[in-house]
Scaffold this active site. Structure first.
Site, short mmCIF file in Angstrom:
data_model
loop_
_atom_site.label_atom_id
_atom_site.label_comp_id
_atom_site.label_asym_id
_atom_site.label_seq_id
_atom_site.Cartn_x
_atom_site.Cartn_y
_atom_site.Cartn_z
N SER A 66 0.85 -1.19 -0.03
CA SER A 66 -0.03 -0.07 -0.01
C SER A 66 0.91 1.10 -0.01
O SER A 66 0.73 2.32 -0.72
CB SER A 66 -0.94 0.01 1.41
OG SER A 66 -0.17 0.35 2.52
N ASN A 126 -1.04 7.57 -7.10
CA ASN A 126 -1.45 9.19 -7.05
C ASN A 126 -0.61 9.84 -7.97
O ASN A 126 -1.10 10.79 -8.81
CB ASN A 126 -1.03 9.79 -5.62
CG ASN A 126 -2.07 9.58 -4.68
OD1 ASN A 126 -3.22 10.41 -5.07
ND2 ASN A 126 -2.13 8.55 -3.75
N ARG A 158 0.46 3.56 -2.99
CA ARG A 158 -0.23 4.76 -2.93
C ARG A 158 0.39 5.88 -3.48
O ARG A 158 -0.22 6.78 -4.40
CB ARG A 158 -0.29 4.93 -1.50
CG ARG A 158 -0.89 6.44 -1.08
CD ARG A 158 -1.04 6.58 0.34
NE ARG A 158 -1.63 5.90 1.09
CZ ARG A 158 -1.07 4.91 1.63
NH1 ARG A 158 0.08 4.70 1.98
NH2 ARG A 158 -1.87 3.85 2.57
#
Lengths: 156, 299
Positions: free
Chosen positions: B229, B237, B233
């Site tokens: 994660s 993004n 992440r």
């Protein structure tokens, strides 16, 4: 978007950067910052202390000034008193001196008057003798009549 | 138009890859000429297909180059500040670096309560580096790839954090440190116990034995999910942000009015992206600190 050996390259690079940062960057900066923090804290404390000292000194100065003023006014008062005293004394002295002079002058005057009277008496007696001689047209034996004439002169 | 748009996007999403093409590989160049390699060759991939055919042993030269370059730039800056650091009055650049250091130090102290001299510099490295890599996203999408293309370099992706290799590499490094410190602080038994005895913990040893596989399954998933994660992440993004820049850039080839609109949109998205860039760098740093803090906690 393939997963490949880039992964390994980046892991190595990352490790090297972490090591570099830990060894050559972080400790120096943190040390300098801590030192500065301490310095600033010390400085602030010193400033506080100085302020306190200043306040104390100001208070002391104010007290001293007040005392000095009081002393000065005392001194001035004393001086004034002394001056008026001196003036009084000298007035008194002057008055006494004046009186003394007056008395002396009066005495002298009296003396002068007496002397003048004496002279006058003598001259009158002489005049009287001369007058009498003229009247009698004869010379009077001075020795014989001087006692009489002197008596006359004293009566004048 | 549709085809060229797709090509444009694909071109922007392909890394400059250096790797080995296997023996007997058939290369097709721009003019459609075919060439069969006689032996395995280390070379730059000329297409996305070639890049993926290179397999694992290939390097994204652009991602690595930009990320290492930016890392060196950052460390050079930091080193300069560290050399000049003294307890006197800081000025300009010195002040800026110290502000950054203080910010990181505060964040670390708030979250991480153990004693470990690596955490704070690690956090600074992460924050600075990820921020700089993200910052490349604000360079207009076409400039550098175009220049590079004129110089004969076929692909160029200048935002390293839009490459999952880069973000996952950092996440894996953090993960390795998590495991290492978990074992060092709690011992191998303690670490295993943490995995095996939570979340289901009962007094009865027989029942507990039954729960151990379940616990292991849950805890290992939870453990592995952390680096995944963490890495994805950041990648997600930035990849999405980059993608939107590329899509907006497509408007430039669609006439004057749409081109102007595209300019405005680029600007607006860039302004918004400043926030994303900083936030993602900060999140990556904070999560790293949190994970390492958990690794240091002994139950």
């Amino acid at each position: 978007m393939n997963v490949n050996a880039t992964l390994i390259g980046q892991i190595i690079a990352f490790a090297v950067f972490i090591w570099f940062c830990m060894k050559y960057v972080w400790p120096f900066l943190i040390k300098a910052m801590d030192e500065r923090q301490k310095k600033i804290a010390d400085g602030l404390e010193a400033a506080n202390r100085a302020e306190r000292d200043l306040k104390l000194a100001q208070e002391k100065a104010t007290t001293q000034i007040r005392e000095a003023k009081e002393q000065a006014s005392d001194i001035i008062e004393q001086a004034n008193k002394r001056a008026s005293q001196l003036i009084d004394e000298s007035k008194e002295q002057a008055r006494k001196e004046g009186e003394r002079l007056k008395a002396a002058a009066q005495a002298e005057i009296e003396q002068e008057v007496n002397r003048a009277k004496e002279q006058l008496r003598q001259q009158i007696s002489a005049l009287a003798v001369a007058g009498a001689a003229k009247i009698l047209e004869t010379s009077i034996d001075e020795k014989a009549h001087s006692e009489l004439i002197n008596k006359l002169a004293e009566e004048l | 138009m549709a085809g060229s748009s797709t090509d444009y996007i694909k071109h922007h999403l392909t890394n400059l890859t250096y790797g080995k093409l296997p023996e007997g590989y058939e290369r097709v160049d721009h003019d459609g000429n075919r060439e069969v390699l006689q032996e395995g060759t280390w070379t730059f991939a000329h297409s996305a297909q070639e890049a993926s055919d290179m397999g694992f042993w290939a390097f994204h030269v652009d991602s690595l180059g930009w990320s290492i370059g930016l890392g060196i730039l950052m460390m050079w800056f930091f080193r300069r500040a560290a050399k000049k650091a003294n307890s006197g009055v800081p000025t300009g650049f010195q002040n800026f670096v110290e502000m950054l250091v203080e910010f990181v130090d505060k964040t670390v102290k708030e979250t991480f309560h153990g004693r470990n001299p690596i955490v704070a510099p690690l956090s600074l490295t992460i924050f600075g580096w990820v921020f700089l890599m993200n910052l490349m996203d604000l360079v207009p999408v076409d400039i550098i790839p175009k220049v590079m293309e004129l110089a004969g370099v076929p692909f160029q992706k200048i935002v390293p954090t839009t490459d999952p290799n880069i973000t996952m590499a950092m996440a894996i490094t953090v993960f390795t440190m998590m495991i290492y410190y978990s074992i060092r602080v709690k011992g191998i038994g303690g670490f295993m116990g943490e995995l095996a005895l939570h979340p289901f913990n009962v007094k009865n040893p027989f029942l507990q034995a039954l729960f151990i596989p379940v616990n292991l399954f849950l805890e290992i998933i939870a453990l592995v999910a952390k680096p995944i994660s963490l890495g994805l992440r950041l990648f997600g993004n930035l990849y999405a942000g980059e993608m939107i820049f590329i899509l907006i850039a497509l408007l430039f080839s669609a006439g004057l009015a749409l081109g102007l609109l595209g300019g405005v949109l680029q600007w607006a998205w860039a302004v918004f992206h400043i926030l994303v860039i900083t936030l993602q760098a900060f999140i990556f740093m904070v999560l790293t600190i949190v994970y390492l803090s958990m690794a240091h906690e002994d139950h």
